[in-house]
Design a protein around this motif. Sequence first.
Motif, PDB file in Angstrom:
ATOM      1  N   GLY A 111      -1.941  -3.731  -8.493  1.00 38.62           N
ATOM      2  CA  GLY A 111      -1.656  -2.360  -8.714  1.00 38.62           C
ATOM      3  C   GLY A 111      -1.977  -1.456  -7.559  1.00 38.62           C
ATOM      4  N   ALA A 162      -0.422  -2.837  -4.213  1.00 36.26           N
ATOM      5  CA  ALA A 162       1.202  -2.259  -4.237  1.00 36.26           C
ATOM      6  C   ALA A 162       1.396  -1.184  -3.670  1.00 36.26           C
ATOM      7  N   ASP A 183       4.943  -5.039 -10.675  1.00 31.53           N
ATOM      8  CA  ASP A 183       4.476  -3.517 -10.083  1.00 31.53           C
ATOM      9  C   ASP A 183       5.040  -2.598 -11.343  1.00 31.53           C
ATOM     10  N   ALA A 240       1.213  -1.393 -10.631  1.00 30.45           N
ATOM     11  CA  ALA A 240       1.250  -0.033  -9.850  1.00 30.45           C
ATOM     12  C   ALA A 240       1.705   1.170 -10.755  1.00 30.45           C
TER      13      ALA A 240
END
Length: 443
Positions: free
Chosen positions: A228, A231, A362, A366
């Motif tokens: 995360g 990204a 993600d 993220a």
Amino acid sequence: MRERLSDLFNLRRGELAPVLIAGLFFFCILSALMMLRPARDALGMERGIDSVRWLFIGTAVVTLAVNPLFGWLVSRFRRLHFISATYAFFALSLVGFWSLLVFAPGAVGARSGQVFYVWFSVFNLFVTMVFWALLADRFSSEQGKRLFALIAVGGTLGAIFGPWLASQLAEPLGTPALLLVAAGFLGFAIALAWWLVWTRPDRAPGATDEVLPAVEEATLIGGSAWAGFRAVFSSPYLLGIAGYVLTMTVVATFIYFTRLQMVAGAESELDARTGLLGNIDMWTQVAVLVLQLTLTGQIIRRFGLAVALAALPLATALGFIGLAIYGSFAMLIALEAMNKAVQRGLTRPAREALFTVISREDKYKAKAFIDTFVYRAGDVVGAQTEGLLGRIGLALGGLVTVVVPLALFWAMLGLWLGRAQQRRADAARTLPPRDAPEHPQAR
């Protein structure tokens, strides 16, 4: 009756059940949060407003430390398992605080109140982040633009119901019992998360690319616990979302501390402060509900995500200018109500739709980094900036000189993100449908 509801709320075939389940899911989460939030704010003020600024730093540090752990859960466990584990952890934590209040009340003091403040701030972000991450994973980009505002109504109803329920139960059951009630709502939320995932829309005639729930749940998301972080800083799109959230929370923190200072000046007793903060929250949620039921869906459908994302910065700038001119408590309530109504009723559904066009990994990793650490980093920056302006004697006038330029940047970023999301959604529609992975049990 079902057809009338579908036409009224722009629902399509098979969407009514998952929307109702998701709305009830969000209702449970916000009921639990809003039952406890006034007490959190009142406890945080016990050592003065300056101590709250340091609590913000502590919260940001804790969210940064927790993110790799959450990323590890996402990498190693199936989706519903790590979602259930997250909610179960916070529910058990509430039971632990209840035990402390009931069986060891002498140990409860200012320090434990500060611990609860930090814990609640982390709890608040993670339970809502996990909810919206699941929705971004469960619904398509097109569905998100149509349905997220409608689903958010469930959360608004919970935000109204939670404080009301707390006021009804606090006296007969005692304040500690509210923690158990909130834990019960989280238990219901776990059951609803499973129900939502396993409830699928009716298959459209001729459709062959639908992925069955069993297939999705059998597939681990995988990846690194730190994916995360990487990204966000390697994707201009995710970095733009992070910038939007950071700016939003800086400005929201200005409003938060302005409210605390006005409440501290109006009331000196803990119970009176709690009641006043609770009343502000309740009437703010009523304003949010009115916006969600009348304008939100129409604005997103007609003008798109870009306009919806730019609306909050412009409304906040105008509200701060009005507060600087009049400086009254009534104007503060109007500013906060307008800010939260636009943020929760319009901007939040639009912001969550941004995550529907990114990878599944993600959506959880993220998004967790953005919605927890970046969010709390904005709190820290906002709190320290507001404190600095107050120490040099600028107060509201100084805040306006900071807020207006920030709002212009914030609005431009929202316009860019809305257009970038549309480009990604259009590109995804031109790609051939993915082949559904083979389920192990089907071999």
